[in-house]
Write a protein that holds these residues in place. Structure first.
Motif, PDB file in Angstrom:
ATOM      1  N   GLU A  80       5.177   0.217  -9.589  1.00  0.00           N
ATOM      2  CA  GLU A  80       3.740  -0.474  -9.473  1.00  0.00           C
ATOM      3  C   GLU A  80       3.545  -1.745  -9.648  1.00  0.00           C
ATOM      4  OE1 GLU A  80       0.561   1.509  -8.947  1.00  0.00           O
ATOM      5  OE2 GLU A  80       1.709   2.884  -8.040  1.00  0.00           O
ATOM      6  N   CYS A  81       4.432  -2.200 -10.558  1.00  0.00           N
ATOM      7  CA  CYS A  81       4.219  -3.664 -10.642  1.00  0.00           C
ATOM      8  C   CYS A  81       5.210  -4.654  -9.672  1.00  0.00           C
ATOM      9  CB  CYS A  81       4.855  -4.072 -12.101  1.00  0.00           C
ATOM     10  SG  CYS A  81       4.072  -3.469 -13.528  1.00  0.00           S
ATOM     11  N   ILE A  87      10.185   4.289 -14.528  1.00  0.00           N
ATOM     12  CA  ILE A  87      10.575   3.874 -13.124  1.00  0.00           C
ATOM     13  C   ILE A  87       9.326   3.541 -12.002  1.00  0.00           C
ATOM     14  CG2 ILE A  87      11.829   4.566 -10.918  1.00  0.00           C
ATOM     15  CD1 ILE A  87      13.690   6.580 -12.852  1.00  0.00           C
ATOM     16  N   SER A  88       8.318   4.452 -12.299  1.00  0.00           N
ATOM     17  CA  SER A  88       6.961   4.456 -11.535  1.00  0.00           C
ATOM     18  C   SER A  88       6.322   3.141 -11.784  1.00  0.00           C
ATOM     19  CB  SER A  88       6.258   5.564 -11.571  1.00  0.00           C
ATOM     20  OG  SER A  88       6.733   6.717 -11.208  1.00  0.00           O
ATOM     21  N   ASN A 148      -0.244  -6.932 -14.763  1.00  0.00           N
ATOM     22  CA  ASN A 148       0.290  -5.795 -14.553  1.00  0.00           C
ATOM     23  C   ASN A 148       1.324  -5.032 -15.239  1.00  0.00           C
ATOM     24  OD1 ASN A 148      -0.081  -3.109 -13.359  1.00  0.00           O
ATOM     25  ND2 ASN A 148       0.603  -3.686 -11.100  1.00  0.00           N
ATOM     26  N   LEU A 149       2.489  -5.970 -15.443  1.00  0.00           N
ATOM     27  CA  LEU A 149       3.497  -5.888 -16.284  1.00  0.00           C
ATOM     28  C   LEU A 149       3.271  -5.639 -17.606  1.00  0.00           C
ATOM     29  CD1 LEU A 149       6.883  -5.614 -16.227  1.00  0.00           C
ATOM     30  CD2 LEU A 149       6.934  -8.125 -16.579  1.00  0.00           C
ATOM     31  N   ALA A 184       0.875  -1.080  -0.172  1.00  0.00           N
ATOM     32  CA  ALA A 184       0.019  -0.121   0.018  1.00  0.00           C
ATOM     33  C   ALA A 184       0.760   1.210   0.208  1.00  0.00           C
ATOM     34  CB  ALA A 184      -0.918  -0.038   1.396  1.00  0.00           C
ATOM     35  N   ALA A 185       1.855   1.249   0.992  1.00  0.00           N
ATOM     36  CA  ALA A 185       2.673   2.428   0.862  1.00  0.00           C
ATOM     37  C   ALA A 185       3.511   2.805  -0.471  1.00  0.00           C
ATOM     38  CB  ALA A 185       3.904   2.001   2.124  1.00  0.00           C
ATOM     39  N   GLN A 186       4.051   1.473  -1.112  1.00  0.00           N
ATOM     40  CA  GLN A 186       4.504   1.738  -2.067  1.00  0.00           C
ATOM     41  C   GLN A 186       3.799   2.168  -3.302  1.00  0.00           C
ATOM     42  OE1 GLN A 186       7.462  -1.597  -3.182  1.00  0.00           O
ATOM     43  NE2 GLN A 186       6.978  -1.305  -5.229  1.00  0.00           N
ATOM     44  N   SER A 187       2.647   1.863  -3.603  1.00  0.00           N
ATOM     45  CA  SER A 187       1.654   2.136  -4.576  1.00  0.00           C
ATOM     46  C   SER A 187       1.384   3.542  -4.454  1.00  0.00           C
ATOM     47  CB  SER A 187       0.231   1.256  -4.346  1.00  0.00           C
ATOM     48  OG  SER A 187      -0.758   1.722  -5.300  1.00  0.00           O
ATOM     49  N   ILE A 188       1.008   4.066  -3.072  1.00  0.00           N
ATOM     50  CA  ILE A 188       0.735   5.438  -3.057  1.00  0.00           C
ATOM     51  C   ILE A 188       2.112   6.358  -3.366  1.00  0.00           C
ATOM     52  CG2 ILE A 188       0.164   7.513  -1.109  1.00  0.00           C
ATOM     53  CD1 ILE A 188      -1.265   4.938   0.356  1.00  0.00           C
TER      54      ILE A 188
END
Length: 363
Positions: free
Chosen positions: A225-226, A220-221, A263-264, A165-169
């Motif tokens: 996300e993946c 990079i983002s 997702n990739l 969750a932290a990484q996605s935000i």
């Protein structure tokens, strides 16, 4: 009033014909959806095979070679094995959250494929808010991961869900700002309009040349996300056993891997659409004008060429993502968050302000 038997039969046959038309209409409505799902499934199997072959080449080993020619059926064999394995539920966990988490992760990503244009007339839903619909739907996936971590009643799993969750935000905001810059350049949020806006000058019309900083930030983002290396902190095996998927087995365990590869594939398709001209041929008009006319072709041949060009560009970036996984070491959690908040966010915000300024000056 007298109604003859023949008239009654005609009325009944008319109603039967209308009901058959409605049934066929409903069935025909699901044909494009099923075709897209089958195509995505084949694409995921190809990505798994490519990853195994590329990683084997980088590490100087053989890789899969027994299941089918060149080991191409290995992913199918692994999926079949997971399908028949037992699903184990944690005795003190939240069974509802534990079961629904993987499904939310997969479904939210599958819905995002509906706004991808594979060719000029091959898109499931050409919406005016296509790219922002993708961002809105894809942001639901980390909720599924958080539910999986919490429902497992396992500290490692819960930490993995919190990290997801932290990484996605952290990386969703720079990614959205880059998408907003592309939307401003193209004067539209429709994926089809964005590709059409890049089609005027072939290779030189790509948004890659007009948004080089945004392209790097987006790349990079999207990797973050993946949750691919070097950003796979939610499932770091040295720290969290397997993160949010520690307690999973069977097909539910397999769904997490399906979501990762979906997702990739989705991220690579959006890089192609937003920055690489989508289905358009990438040769400048001044060099080979005859090939440039392929962009304007309609019918089955034009659609086939468009699909081939889109997939060629997509799999080029899939190769880059796979090679990155087997090349770079994993970041620490503080480095991951610092990169997102202290570097990518200010850079993407500055890129958006520059893009807005140039658009206002060009009016």
């Amino acid at each position: 009033m007298i109604i003859y038997t023949t008239e009654v039969q005609d009325i009944n046959s008319f109603y039967r014909l209308e009901s058959l038309k409605e049934v066929f209409g409903i069935i025909w409505m699901f044909v494009p959806i099923l075709t897209l799902v089958v195509g995505i499934t084949i694409g995921v199997l190809v990505i798994v095979w490519l990853e195994r072959e590329i990683s084997a080449g980088i590490q100087q080993r053989i890789g899969p070679e027994y299941a089918g020619p060149l080991g191409i059926l290995q992913a199918l064999a692994d999926g079949t094995k997971l399908l028949f394995k037992e699903n184990i539920l944690p005795s003190r966990g939240n069974t509802g959250l534990f079961s629904i988490g993987p499904s939310i992760a997969v479904i939210s990503i599958l819905l995002s494929f509906s706004v991808i244009p594979f060719s000029s007339r091959l898109i499931l839903a050409d919406l005016n808010i296509g790219i922002f619909l993708w961002i809105a739907i894809s942001s639901i996936a980390p909720v599924g991961l958080l539910m999986s971590g919490y429902g497992s009643n396992n500290k490692y799993s819960f930490l993995g869900g919190l990290r997801a969750a932290a990484q996605s935000i952290s990386y969703e905001i720079p990614l959205t700002l880059c998408v907003l810059s592309i939307s401003l350049l193209s004067n539209s949020s429709s994926t089809v309009d964005i590709v059409e806006a890049q089609s005027k000058y072939g290779f030189w019309g790509w948004n890659l040349w007009r948004q080089p900083i945004g392209f790097i930030v987006f790349l990079i983002s999207s990797l973050a996300e993946c949750e691919r290396l070097p950003f796979d902190l939610p499932e770091a095996e040295e720290e969290l056993v397997a993160g949010y998927q520690t307690e999973y087995s069977g097909i539910k365990f397999g769904l997490f891997y399906v979501a990762s590869y979906l997702n990739l594939l989705l991220s690579s398709l959006f890089i192609t659409v937003l920055y690489l001209g989508g289905w358009n041929i990438s040769i400048p008009y001044v060099f080979v004008p005859e090939l440039f006319e392929i962009n304007k072709m309609n019918g089955i041949f034009g659609t086939t060429i468009g699909i081939f060009i889109t997939l060629a560009k997509t799999y080029l970036f899939l190769f880059i993502s796979i090679a990155t996984r087997w090349t770079l070491p994993r970041l620490r959690m503080d480095q991951l968050l610092n990169l997102g908040w202290k570097f990518l966010l200010p850079i993407s915000l500055g890129n958006l302000l520059l893009t807005t300024s140039f658009q206002l000056l060009s009016l």
